[in-house]
Every structure is written in structure tokens, then in C-alpha cells.
Design a protein around this motif. Structure first.
Motif, PDB file in Angstrom:
ATOM      1  N   GLY A 244       0.807  -1.205   0.000  1.00  0.00           N
ATOM      2  CA  GLY A 244       0.000   0.000   0.000  1.00  0.00           C
ATOM      3  C   GLY A 244       0.842   1.257   0.000  1.00  0.00           C
ATOM      4  N   GLU A 245       0.177   2.388   0.041  1.00  0.00           N
ATOM      5  CA  GLU A 245       0.855   3.676  -0.098  1.00  0.00           C
ATOM      6  C   GLU A 245       1.807   3.940   1.048  1.00  0.00           C
ATOM      7  N   GLN A 246       1.388   3.657   2.294  1.00  0.00           N
ATOM      8  CA  GLN A 246       2.241   3.933   3.443  1.00  0.00           C
ATOM      9  C   GLN A 246       3.552   3.170   3.345  1.00  0.00           C
ATOM     10  N   PHE A 247       3.465   1.917   2.943  1.00  0.00           N
ATOM     11  CA  PHE A 247       4.655   1.072   2.832  1.00  0.00           C
ATOM     12  C   PHE A 247       5.655   1.695   1.865  1.00  0.00           C
ATOM     13  N   TYR A 248       5.198   2.032   0.667  1.00  0.00           N
ATOM     14  CA  TYR A 248       6.094   2.556  -0.346  1.00  0.00           C
ATOM     15  C   TYR A 248       6.568   3.966  -0.025  1.00  0.00           C
ATOM     16  N   ASP A 249       5.723   4.760   0.632  1.00  0.00           N
ATOM     17  CA  ASP A 249       6.161   6.092   1.042  1.00  0.00           C
ATOM     18  C   ASP A 249       7.317   6.003   2.028  1.00  0.00           C
ATOM     19  N   THR A 250       7.242   5.065   2.951  1.00  0.00           N
ATOM     20  CA  THR A 250       8.271   4.983   3.992  1.00  0.00           C
ATOM     21  C   THR A 250       9.575   4.427   3.450  1.00  0.00           C
ATOM     22  N   ILE A 251       9.514   3.392   2.593  1.00  0.00           N
ATOM     23  CA  ILE A 251      10.758   2.896   2.019  1.00  0.00           C
ATOM     24  C   ILE A 251      11.362   3.961   1.115  1.00  0.00           C
ATOM     25  N   SER A 252      10.526   4.770   0.472  1.00  0.00           N
ATOM     26  CA  SER A 252      11.025   5.875  -0.340  1.00  0.00           C
ATOM     27  C   SER A 252      11.756   6.894   0.535  1.00  0.00           C
ATOM     28  N   ALA A 253      11.201   7.171   1.706  1.00  0.00           N
ATOM     29  CA  ALA A 253      11.847   8.121   2.619  1.00  0.00           C
ATOM     30  C   ALA A 253      13.194   7.591   3.097  1.00  0.00           C
ATOM     31  N   LEU A 254      13.262   6.291   3.375  1.00  0.00           N
ATOM     32  CA  LEU A 254      14.534   5.689   3.786  1.00  0.00           C
ATOM     33  C   LEU A 254      15.558   5.801   2.663  1.00  0.00           C
ATOM     34  N   HIS A 255      15.155   5.433   1.451  1.00  0.00           N
ATOM     35  CA  HIS A 255      16.072   5.458   0.315  1.00  0.00           C
ATOM     36  C   HIS A 255      16.574   6.880   0.050  1.00  0.00           C
ATOM     37  N   LYS A 256      15.675   7.851   0.083  1.00  0.00           N
ATOM     38  CA  LYS A 256      16.074   9.229  -0.208  1.00  0.00           C
ATOM     39  C   LYS A 256      16.945   9.806   0.900  1.00  0.00           C
ATOM     40  N   SER A 257      16.734   9.368   2.133  1.00  0.00           N
ATOM     41  CA  SER A 257      17.586   9.835   3.236  1.00  0.00           C
ATOM     42  C   SER A 257      19.000   9.288   3.104  1.00  0.00           C
ATOM     43  N   VAL A 258      19.116   8.021   2.683  1.00  0.00           N
ATOM     44  CA  VAL A 258      20.439   7.445   2.440  1.00  0.00           C
ATOM     45  C   VAL A 258      21.109   8.172   1.278  1.00  0.00           C
ATOM     46  N   ARG A 259      20.370   8.358   0.197  1.00  0.00           N
ATOM     47  CA  ARG A 259      20.923   9.044  -0.979  1.00  0.00           C
ATOM     48  C   ARG A 259      21.334  10.470  -0.628  1.00  0.00           C
ATOM     49  N   GLY A 260      20.574  11.104   0.261  1.00  0.00           N
ATOM     50  CA  GLY A 260      20.871  12.477   0.657  1.00  0.00           C
ATOM     51  C   GLY A 260      21.909  12.589   1.748  1.00  0.00           C
ATOM     52  N   SER A 261      22.524  11.454   2.153  1.00  0.00           N
ATOM     53  CA  SER A 261      23.608  11.440   3.146  1.00  0.00           C
ATOM     54  C   SER A 261      23.172  12.014   4.488  1.00  0.00           C
ATOM     55  N   ASP A 262      21.962  11.667   4.925  1.00  0.00           N
ATOM     56  CA  ASP A 262      21.470  12.065   6.248  1.00  0.00           C
ATOM     57  C   ASP A 262      21.325  10.809   7.099  1.00  0.00           C
ATOM     58  N   PRO A 263      22.351  10.440   7.874  1.00  0.00           N
ATOM     59  CA  PRO A 263      22.291   9.196   8.636  1.00  0.00           C
ATOM     60  C   PRO A 263      21.200   9.194   9.704  1.00  0.00           C
ATOM     61  N   ASP A 264      20.932  10.356  10.295  1.00  0.00           N
ATOM     62  CA  ASP A 264      19.926  10.411  11.364  1.00  0.00           C
ATOM     63  C   ASP A 264      18.522  10.142  10.824  1.00  0.00           C
ATOM     64  N   ALA A 265      18.181  10.808   9.714  1.00  0.00           N
ATOM     65  CA  ALA A 265      16.866  10.571   9.113  1.00  0.00           C
ATOM     66  C   ALA A 265      16.763   9.149   8.592  1.00  0.00           C
ATOM     67  N   ALA A 266      17.856   8.634   7.994  1.00  0.00           N
ATOM     68  CA  ALA A 266      17.832   7.267   7.471  1.00  0.00           C
ATOM     69  C   ALA A 266      17.580   6.268   8.592  1.00  0.00           C
ATOM     70  N   LEU A 267      18.240   6.472   9.734  1.00  0.00           N
ATOM     71  CA  LEU A 267      18.044   5.567  10.867  1.00  0.00           C
ATOM     72  C   LEU A 267      16.612   5.667  11.400  1.00  0.00           C
ATOM     73  N   TYR A 268      16.061   6.879  11.411  1.00  0.00           N
ATOM     74  CA  TYR A 268      14.675   7.059  11.858  1.00  0.00           C
ATOM     75  C   TYR A 268      13.709   6.260  10.994  1.00  0.00           C
ATOM     76  N   TRP A 269      13.858   6.374   9.660  1.00  0.00           N
ATOM     77  CA  TRP A 269      12.930   5.668   8.782  1.00  0.00           C
ATOM     78  C   TRP A 269      13.138   4.155   8.845  1.00  0.00           C
ATOM     79  N   LEU A 270      14.380   3.736   9.050  1.00  0.00           N
ATOM     80  CA  LEU A 270      14.619   2.298   9.229  1.00  0.00           C
ATOM     81  C   LEU A 270      13.841   1.776  10.428  1.00  0.00           C
ATOM     82  N   VAL A 271      13.959   2.473  11.551  1.00  0.00           N
ATOM     83  CA  VAL A 271      13.273   2.021  12.772  1.00  0.00           C
ATOM     84  C   VAL A 271      11.760   2.110  12.594  1.00  0.00           C
ATOM     85  N   ARG A 272      11.282   3.133  11.893  1.00  0.00           N
ATOM     86  CA  ARG A 272       9.845   3.211  11.614  1.00  0.00           C
ATOM     87  C   ARG A 272       9.368   1.964  10.876  1.00  0.00           C
ATOM     88  N   MET A 273      10.152   1.516   9.901  1.00  0.00           N
ATOM     89  CA  MET A 273       9.760   0.343   9.121  1.00  0.00           C
ATOM     90  C   MET A 273       9.796  -0.922   9.989  1.00  0.00           C
TER      91      MET A 273
END
Length: 447
Positions: A244-273
Motif C-alpha cells: 500500500g501507499e504507506q509502505f512505499y512512502d516509507t521505504i522511499s523516505a529511507l532510500h532518499k535519506s540514504v541518498r541524501g547522506s542524512d544518517p539520522d533521518a535514514a536511521l529514523y525511517w529504518l526504525v519506523r519500518m
């Protein structure tokens, strides 16, 4: 109520709906469909030891029970979580008694969570599997390559069971609603939510459905919609709506945080998932993709670390293995970024689609036979290791008649800085060698 007036013992819905025949099994068609390995094993009439590897709630215990039924064998179930050597000895004695009784019977010993047994406990089965005293069937959620002794593994066929598909889970809902257990009707949205929550696990689906039925009866509710479902189960349905939409939105946020070199946001989205119940193996696969797509040769260690994190999770499971995923996310986020490999691959795909199938040049073909040598295969090929600096300057590797194309262009970051320097030097030497070759060819024509 029983005939004595006592309440009948409670049997969970998942157990009441457990298949009694092979044709009632939902899912695993790659193993149980016509002509597939386990179906053929059932039809052969000859049992063999095996390991059933798959996530929870996909039918491992059911298949083991049906095996015993199909082969008219004594069924002995052991739990590696609760049992030990004593229980193994008791199973051996029961198997010996079944074989030597007035009506001899074969025995199937089923060990649930077999990876929980230590090496000595697993070794205790070996002589009896070898002698044919019983057929051994182990069930595990962990990779048997790591968790089952090589000696036992070599004596058993490994069958990989898959999570149930959404259609399979919908079939189970229909069976539950038709079971006559005073189940409430569910609208389409509520069914989709339940299927998403189950995430391929039949037991989770049926246990949740049974809990809903109890709550609905308490409120004298005969119809269940998604709003009531969410209000009743609350925290339980915080899990991801898989697909569903929530699933893909969150993995998208994780991927974009990694690509954007933001370790804190990336870790947040990982834990959210992970907190939402996503399969950590899915996260591991996406991290491997990120390492290739967004980091590539700028830091080749990123891909290796992502693969290591996936392997660590397979060995440890949750929650211990999730720390390795967190470590990988942090590393990927701070690593230098390059999509040059990804861009080059996509450009190569476009090129191949446009150019079609061009012949391999003769000098690049192998020539294992005399005839092929006579036809010119491998003639003129320059073995790079015999050339200065291991590089055959001026050699062509694209198909004849096709212009050379630059697909890979390193970015000025990380290791690709040095790769770019090396490529520039190789390309300079190629251009120089080809210019010299053309000069010699012109002189030859003029002479």
C-alpha cells in the motif's frame, strides 16, 4: 458441551482449519502443485527426510502432518525450544516400538524450530536417520545452511516455503467465514487490511480474525468495516500495509535519506519500518540495491557491508540482527555517493535495445577446435596480460561496425576520483595507439 455436561476443550481457529488433505493446503504451489517436488514425494509412497525452511505460518507443520498421514506413519512431534536429548531418546523408543509391534508402522519425527537444537542434539538423530528407523522432518525459519549441521543437512532435502500470497490469504478468510463459527461479515477494505497485516502468515491471519470475531460478538456486531477493525485492534495494525501507499512512502523516505547522506533521518525511517512490522529481509534487499544504485564504485565496500548485514540478519534473526541493518544504513548514508554504475547500466540496456543483436567480432571469439581456428576465430586477439602494463592499447571490444560508446562516467567523489584518472589515462593510450595505427596504414597505402 460434551455428553458429560462439561465445556468442550477450546481449539483455536487456526487448528480447526488446518488442512486434513493435501488438496486443502493453501499456497506453496511451487512445491505441492502437479509435478512439483513435494507433490511427487507424496505420490511416490516413499518418505524421505527433509528440512522445511520458511517464515512462520506458511504450512510447515501441516505438511509434516500430511506426510505422516500419506505414508501411514506414526507422527512424533518435538519442539526444539522445549525439548532436549531426553525427548529425542523417547522418540527413538517410540519409533522402535512402532517398528517392532504386532502391526509394524513407519515413524515420522517432526522437529519444530530445529535450528534451536545444538550440534550434539542434532547429531543424536543421525544414526537413526541412517538406519531408517524413522523419517526426519525439520522445520526452521532460519537458513539451514547456517543453523543445521552439515551431516544432518546432507541426509535431508531442503524445501523452501514461501509467504502466502494475498490471494491465498483471501481464500483462508473465506474458509474461516464459512466455518460456521459465528464469524462476522467483513467488507472489502477490512479484508485487505487483514491480509496486509498478516503479511503472508496464515496463523497470524486466523488468530487475528478469531480475535475480531470475539470482539464483534461482544458488541453484537455482525458486520465489520475497516474503521471498526482499526479501532478494535489499534496498535496491532500499526504494521505496514504491505503493497500500500504507506509502505512505499516509507521505504522511499529511507532510500532518499540514504541518498541524501542524512544518517539520522535514514536511521529514523529504518526504525519506523521495523517497528511497523516490515520484514527485515525486505529492508536488507533494499539496502543492497541502494549500495549499488547510489554509491557504487565511489565506495565498493558499501555493497559488501550491505551483503554482510543481510547475512548477519539471516544468522541472528530479530532483534539482534536488526542492529547489523542499522549499521549498514548508517554506513550507506555517510558513504560518498555515485549513481555512475546505475546510469551506465541503464544506458547499456537502452543501447542494446536500440542496436539489436550484433555479431561478436571474430578476434573476440574462442577457438577450441581446428575448424574454428581455420575460420578465423580468435585470430589477431591480443592477450592483455602479455602487453605493457597489462593493457592492449588500441584494441577494440565493441562489435564490428558499431561506434564505441562511453557508458560509464565516474563522478568526482570517493574512489571514483582515482577510477576517473585511470580511465582517462587508458583512453589517452587507446587514442594514441589508434592514431599511430592509422598513420602507419596511411603510409602503407601511399607507398
Amino acid at each position: 458441551m460434551t455428553s458429560s455436561g462439561r465445556a468442550a476443550p477450546y481449539v483455536p481457529l487456526a487448528e480447526r482449519l488446518r488442512p486434513r488433505r493435501l488438496d486443502e493446503v493453501v499456497g506453496q504451489s511451487h512445491l505441492l502443485g502437479p509435478g512439483q517436488p513435494l507433490r511427487l514425494a507424496f505420490e511416490s509412497g516413499r518418505p524421505h527426510s527433509c528440512i522445511l525452511w520458511g517464515p512462520p505460518g506458511v504450512g510447515k507443520t501441516t505438511i509434516a502432518r500430511l506426510m505422516a498421514q500419506a505414508f501411514e506413519a506414526e507422527f512424533i512431534a518435538l519442539s526444539a525450544v522445549l525439548g532436549g536429548v531426553k525427548e529425542i531418546r523417547d522418540a527413538v523408543q517410540r519409533a522402535e516400538a512402532a517398528r517392532s509391534g504386532l502391526q509394524p508402522r513407519a515413524t515420522l519425527v517432526f522437529v519444530d524450530e530445529v535450528h534451536r537444537f545444538n550440534k550434539a542434539q542434532q547429531d543424536a538423530f543421525l544414526p537413526h536417520v541412517e538406519s531408517g528407523l524413522f523419517t526426519f522432518v525439520g522445520a526452521t525459519t532460519e537458513n539451514p545452511s547456517f543453523e543445521v549441521n552439515a551431516a544432518l543437512l546432507s541426509r535431508a532435502t531442503v524445501y523452501v516455503l514461501r509467504p502466502l500470497e494475498d490471494g491465498d490469504l483471501q481464500t483462508l478468510i473465506e474458509r474461516a467465514l464459512a466455518s460456521g463459527d459465528d464469524m462476522p461479515a467483513l467488507d472489502a477494505a477490512a479484508r485487505r487490511r487483514l491480509v496486509a497485516y498478516a503479511d503472508g502468515d496464515a496463523r497470524r491471519l486466523l488468530n487475528t480474525l478469531e480475535m475480531l470475531a470475539v470482539a464483534a460478538r461482544a458488541q453484537r456486531r455482525t458486520q465489520v468495516d475497516e474503521d471498526w477493525l482499526l479501532a478494535t485492534l489499534g496498535e496491532r495494525l500499526r504494521r505496514f500495509d504491505k503493497g500500500g501507499e504507506q509502505f512505499y512512502d516509507t521505504i522511499s523516505a529511507l532510500h532518499k535519506s540514504v541518498r541524501g547522506s542524512d544518517p539520522d533521518a535514514a536511521l529514523y525511517w529504518l526504525v519506523r519500518m521495523l517497528d511497523g512490522g516490515v520484514d527485515p529481509r525486505y529492508v536488507a534487499r533494499r539496502l543492497i540495491r541502494m549500495a549499488s544504485e547510489d554509491i557504487g564504485l565511489a565506495d565498493p565496500r558499501a555493497l559488501r557491508l550491505a551483503l554482510d548485514a543481510a547475512e548477519v540478519y539471516e544468522r541472528l534473526g530479530s532483534p539482534e540482527g536488526e542492529l547489523a541493518l542499522a549499521q549498514a544504513v548508517l554506513y550507506l548514508a555517510v558513504a560518498p555517493k555515485s549513481n555512475a554504475a546505475y546510469t551506465a547500466y541503464q544506458a547499456a540496456r537502452t543501447l542494446v535495445a536500440r542496436e539489436g543483436t550484433r555479431a561478436v567480432p571474430l578476434h573476440l571469439r574462442n577457438a577450441p577446435t581446428a575448424l574454428m581456428k581455420e575460420l578465423g576465430y580468435a585470430r589477431g586477439y591480443r592477450y592483455a596480460h602479455d602487453e605493457p602494463d597489462g593493457f592492449a592499447a588500441g584494441e577494440r571490444y565493441f562489435p564490428d561496425g558499431m561506434d564505441e560508446v562511453r557508458l560509464y562516467e565516474p563522478v568526482p567523489r570517493g574512489l571514483e576520483l582515482r577510477i576517473a584518472e585511470r580511465l582517462a589515462e587508458l583512453r589517452r593510450r587507446n587514442a594514441q595507439a589508434r592514431a599511430q595505427h592509422q598513420g602507419r596504414a596511411s603510409d602503407h597505402q601511399a607507398g
